[in-house]
Every structure is written in structure tokens, then in C-alpha cells.
Motif scaffolding. Structure first.
Motif, PDB file in Angstrom:
ATOM      1  N   GLU A   1       0.748  -1.202  -0.108  1.00 49.79           N
ATOM      2  CA  GLU A   1      -0.178  -0.052   0.067  1.00 49.79           C
ATOM      3  C   GLU A   1       0.800   1.236  -0.020  1.00 49.79           C
ATOM      4  N   LEU A   2       1.891   1.242   0.769  1.00 54.30           N
ATOM      5  CA  LEU A   2       2.869   2.247   0.926  1.00 54.30           C
ATOM      6  C   LEU A   2       3.411   2.567  -0.673  1.00 54.30           C
ATOM      7  N   ALA A   3       3.784   1.529  -1.432  1.00 49.78           N
ATOM      8  CA  ALA A   3       4.454   1.581  -2.593  1.00 49.78           C
ATOM      9  C   ALA A   3       3.390   1.924  -3.663  1.00 49.78           C
ATOM     10  N   LYS A   4       2.140   1.595  -3.379  1.00 50.57           N
ATOM     11  CA  LYS A   4       1.319   2.369  -4.321  1.00 50.57           C
ATOM     12  C   LYS A   4       1.010   3.806  -4.035  1.00 50.57           C
ATOM     13  N   GLN A   5       0.935   4.349  -2.915  1.00 53.80           N
ATOM     14  CA  GLN A   5       0.955   5.493  -2.544  1.00 53.80           C
ATOM     15  C   GLN A   5       2.084   6.513  -3.072  1.00 53.80           C
ATOM     16  N   LYS A   6       3.243   5.671  -3.096  1.00 50.43           N
ATOM     17  CA  LYS A   6       4.489   6.669  -3.507  1.00 50.43           C
ATOM     18  C   LYS A   6       4.536   6.766  -4.823  1.00 50.43           C
ATOM     19  N   PHE A   7       3.967   5.572  -5.592  1.00 52.71           N
ATOM     20  CA  PHE A   7       4.155   5.712  -7.106  1.00 52.71           C
ATOM     21  C   PHE A   7       2.879   6.632  -7.581  1.00 52.71           C
ATOM     22  N   VAL A   8       1.817   6.748  -6.959  1.00 54.56           N
ATOM     23  CA  VAL A   8       0.848   7.694  -7.318  1.00 54.56           C
ATOM     24  C   VAL A   8       1.364   9.167  -7.081  1.00 54.56           C
ATOM     25  N   ARG A   9       2.100   9.331  -6.177  1.00 49.65           N
ATOM     26  CA  ARG A   9       2.847  10.741  -5.761  1.00 49.65           C
ATOM     27  C   ARG A   9       3.715  11.016  -6.940  1.00 49.65           C
TER      28      ARG A   9
ATOM     29  N   LEU B   1      -0.643  -2.296  -8.616  1.00 48.79           N
ATOM     30  CA  LEU B   1       0.889  -1.742  -8.320  1.00 48.79           C
ATOM     31  C   LEU B   1       1.823  -1.847  -9.666  1.00 48.79           C
ATOM     32  N   GLN B   2       1.614  -3.114 -10.093  1.00 49.43           N
ATOM     33  CA  GLN B   2       2.390  -3.129 -11.783  1.00 49.43           C
ATOM     34  C   GLN B   2       2.001  -2.104 -12.612  1.00 49.43           C
ATOM     35  N   GLN B   3       0.629  -1.677 -12.587  1.00 44.08           N
ATOM     36  CA  GLN B   3       0.233  -0.514 -13.691  1.00 44.08           C
ATOM     37  C   GLN B   3       0.716   0.683 -13.239  1.00 44.08           C
ATOM     38  N   LEU B   4       0.749   1.200 -12.107  1.00 40.59           N
ATOM     39  CA  LEU B   4       1.376   2.193 -11.346  1.00 40.59           C
ATOM     40  C   LEU B   4       2.894   2.338 -11.886  1.00 40.59           C
ATOM     41  N   ILE B   5       3.454   1.152 -11.499  1.00 42.75           N
ATOM     42  CA  ILE B   5       5.107   1.114 -11.762  1.00 42.75           C
ATOM     43  C   ILE B   5       5.250   1.359 -13.574  1.00 42.75           C
ATOM     44  N   ALA B   6       4.392   0.658 -14.366  1.00 44.87           N
ATOM     45  CA  ALA B   6       4.512   0.624 -15.794  1.00 44.87           C
ATOM     46  C   ALA B   6       4.360   2.100 -16.029  1.00 44.87           C
ATOM     47  N   LYS B   7       3.265   2.909 -15.592  1.00 46.80           N
ATOM     48  CA  LYS B   7       3.173   4.248 -16.173  1.00 46.80           C
ATOM     49  C   LYS B   7       4.282   5.212 -15.415  1.00 46.80           C
ATOM     50  N   ALA B   8       4.739   4.811 -14.446  1.00 46.76           N
ATOM     51  CA  ALA B   8       6.112   5.418 -14.058  1.00 46.76           C
ATOM     52  C   ALA B   8       7.160   5.561 -14.780  1.00 46.76           C
ATOM     53  N   VAL B   9       7.415   4.212 -15.209  1.00 45.19           N
ATOM     54  CA  VAL B   9       8.559   3.663 -16.073  1.00 45.19           C
ATOM     55  C   VAL B   9       8.146   4.578 -17.437  1.00 45.19           C
ATOM     56  N   GLY B  10       7.114   4.358 -18.113  1.00 43.89           N
ATOM     57  CA  GLY B  10       6.696   4.733 -19.322  1.00 43.89           C
ATOM     58  C   GLY B  10       6.798   6.318 -19.383  1.00 43.89           C
TER      59      GLY B  10
END
Length: 335
Positions: free
Chosen positions: A95-103, A131-140
Motif C-alpha cells: 500500500e505504501l508503494a502504491k501511494q508513493k508511485f501515485v505521488r 501496483l504493476q500498472q502504476l509502475i508501468a506508468k512511472a517507467v513509461g
């Protein structure tokens, strides 16, 4: 809390940084950010609060690295072994990771301003889909940035990474993209999650533990390794300066070891190529001696063909990996 902290160093820090920068500086630093849970116990706070403080310290450390002209940072954010912790803690970390990638996604303008490229290294299939989807967005979103790089090792261990690299080479052989004889140290390095990065010059572990805990074992074989007793949330600019000073004191021997290893790799590859060519030519000539000129021409041709095969394989491997992120991106848009 922002991933990218603004703000200048104070006068004493600036002076110290200028002295450090007069010597050889690491271009890539890796951190094992250990001590968050012990910090939480020390401060009588919830475990997850310790991890929150650890993230805040990472943001601050990235600011220091920026002022020290350190272009690349790799951090051990979540080991595959961490899945063995209590379900509450694992769920809290996810959950913390999700929050940080949203940020992070909200900081697009700031990331673009500083040219920060985010990479996430590990088996992301082990993570929750959102979380995978948030990471993909950040990387892209940041993949075209090239001023500085932050590599976040998530669902990662070095042994898993090396095993995966071997699987990728086996896949290349099965697909006919490369030959078994093409497999080498250099090719394995290209198949690691970290293939886009130079090996770390300096690896720092906090909390007083003196082990690598399955982190970047392949990449740090010729790196300066510094163990520091401070808990990660209490890490300071001066702790970082101390680690860099230790790197500078050992810089000459580190460079010598790296140079020797590169020479050894070149010679090893040359011997392997010569052995393959000698066997081929003897077979073609029914065991008769082969003149030196023909042998040299065959070696040059074989080397060129091998390099072409390897480049085609690496391009196919890149496309295979990119498709994972592209598929996640499409799922996000359609949902």
C-alpha cells in the motif's frame, strides 16, 4: 512526500562537497536501506511508520546525490524474501508503494525538469496488478529522461535476477537467435535487469549489518562496499560523505581490478572464438592443417556474425520486456 526534494546544501555542506568533488567521484551508488523496522522500535512507532521515514530519507538522499553530481542511484526497496514477513507488514508495504508511485505520477513536471528516469528492477509479476500498472506508468512516463537515473529494486534478489538472465539466454538459443557458444559473461550481463546501467561504483549498507542480502551480487564484484552502523532513517549527509571518502581512498585498486577483469573478458572471448573457428576449419578441411591467413579471415567473419546474432537477440529481448510494460499500459487505459 515528494520523491524529488528541492533545496540547496548549507554552507558547510557546500564546502565539504566541493572538497570531495576535487577527487574521483562515484557516478553510480547503490543503497541497501536497512534499519527502518529497528528505527520504528527505537521510536516506539508502528513498523509502517519506520518505512515511511525510510522513504523520506531516500528523497533527502537523492537531493544530496544531485548536488554531488552522482548521476545514478539504485536502491533495494523490497526483496523477494520480504514476502515471508507477516501479511500485515507485506500488505502495508504494498500500500505504501502504491501511494508513493501515485505521488510520483503527480510529479511529472518536476521529474521532467530534473531529467529523472525511473526504472524498477525485479519480477513485477509477483506484485499486485494495480501496483504493476502504476509502475508501468512511472517507467513509461520517464523513460526518455536522461540526466539522472533512479533504479528501484522491487520483488528482487540477485540470485533470481541471475537465474532469470540464464533463462533469457536459453530462450534465445531455443528461438535460434543465438548459439550456445555465444553465451558468455558479457552476454549474461546484458540479460540482467540492470543491463541499461553501469555497475555501481559504491555500495552502501546501513544499520550495522555486514552482508549483501542477495543484492546486486553480479554487478558489485568490483565495487567499493561500505557498511555503516547508522539506521537508514537517521542517515545524514555526513554519512554519505564518509562513504564517498572511503570510495576515493580505494579508487585506484577498484579501477585496476575492473581493468583487469575487462582484459580477461576480452581474452576469454577471443580464445572461445578461436577454438570454435579451429574446430570448424579442421572439420571442413578433413583434419588438414589450415594456413594462418585463412584462419584469421574466418575468425573475423565468425566474430562479425556472432556480434550480429547477439545484437539481434538483445533487440528481441528488449521488445519482449517492453511488451510487458506496454500491455500493462493498455490495460490501465482500457480499465
Amino acid at each position: 512526500m515528494s520523491w524529488i526534494r528541492e533545496g540547496e546544501l548549507n554552507l558547510i555542506e557546500k564546502f565539504s562537497a566541493s572538497i570531495l568533488k576535487a577527487g574521483p567521484m562515484p557516478k553510480h551508488i547503490a543503497f541497501i536501506m536497512d534499519g527502518n523496522r529497528r528505527f520504528a522500535r527505537k521510536k516506539n512507532m508502528e513498523c509502517l511508520q519506520g518505512h515511511m521515514q525510510g522513504f523520506n530519507k531516500l528523497a533527502e538522499t537523492l537531493r544530496w546525490c544531485k548536488h554531488l553530481n552522482i548521476q545514478e542511484v539504485t536502491v533495494y526497496a523490497f526483496s523477494i524474501e520480504n514476502f515471508k514477513r507477516t501479511q500485515d507488514e507485506v500488505d502495508g508495504l504494498m500500500e505504501l508503494a502504491k501511494q508513493k508511485f501515485v505521488r510520483l505520477l503527480e510529479e511529472q513536471e518536476n521529474l521532467e525538469k530534473h531529467g529523472v528516469c525511473i526504472r524498477v528492477l525485479g519480477d513485477l509479476n509477483m506484485l499486485p496488478l494495480d501496483l504493476q500498472q502504476l509502475i508501468a506508468k512511472a517507467v513509461g512516463m520517464t523513460k526518455s529522461h536522461n540526466k539522472c537515473f533512479l533504479n528501484v529494486c522491487f520483488a528482487y534478489t540477485a540470485r533470481y535476477e541471475i537465474t532469470n538472465a540464464v533463462r533469457e539466454m536459453a530462450w534465445g538459443v531455443e528461438q535460434g537467435l543465438i548459439k550456445a557458444s555465444d553465451v558468455s559473461e558479457a552476454l549474461l550481463s546484458e540479460c540482467l535487469y540492470s543491463n541499461n546501467s553501469p555497475n555501481p561504483d559504491l555500495l552502501i549498507r546501513t544499520s550495522g549489518e555486514v552482508r549483501l542480502s542477495d543484492f546486486l551480487l553480479w554487478q558489485t564484484s568490483h565495487s567499493c562496499i561500505v557498511f555503516q552502523s547508522v539506521l537508514w532513517p537517521e542517515y545524514s549527509f555526513w554519512n554519505l560523505c564518509d562513504a564517498i571518502l572511503q570510495y576515493q581512498l580505494n579508487h585506484k585498486s577498484i579501477q585496476s581490478a575492473r581493468d583487469l577483469h575487462r582484459e580477461h573478458q576480452v581474452l576469454q572471448q577471443l580464445e572461445s572464438d578461436r577454438a570454435c573457428i579451429a574446430e570448424y576449419l579442421q572439420h571442413q578441411g578433413n583434419g588438414k592443417p589450415v594456413d594462418a591467413q585463412r584462419s584469421q579471415e574466418a575468425l573475423q567473419h565468425y566474430t562479425a556474425c556472432r556480434e550480429e546474432r547477439i545484437q539481434d537477440f538483445l533487440q528481441a529481448l528488449k521488445q519482449k520486456r517492453d511488451s510487458y510494460f506496454n500491455d500493462l499500459w493498455r490495460e490501465t487505459i482500457s480499465s
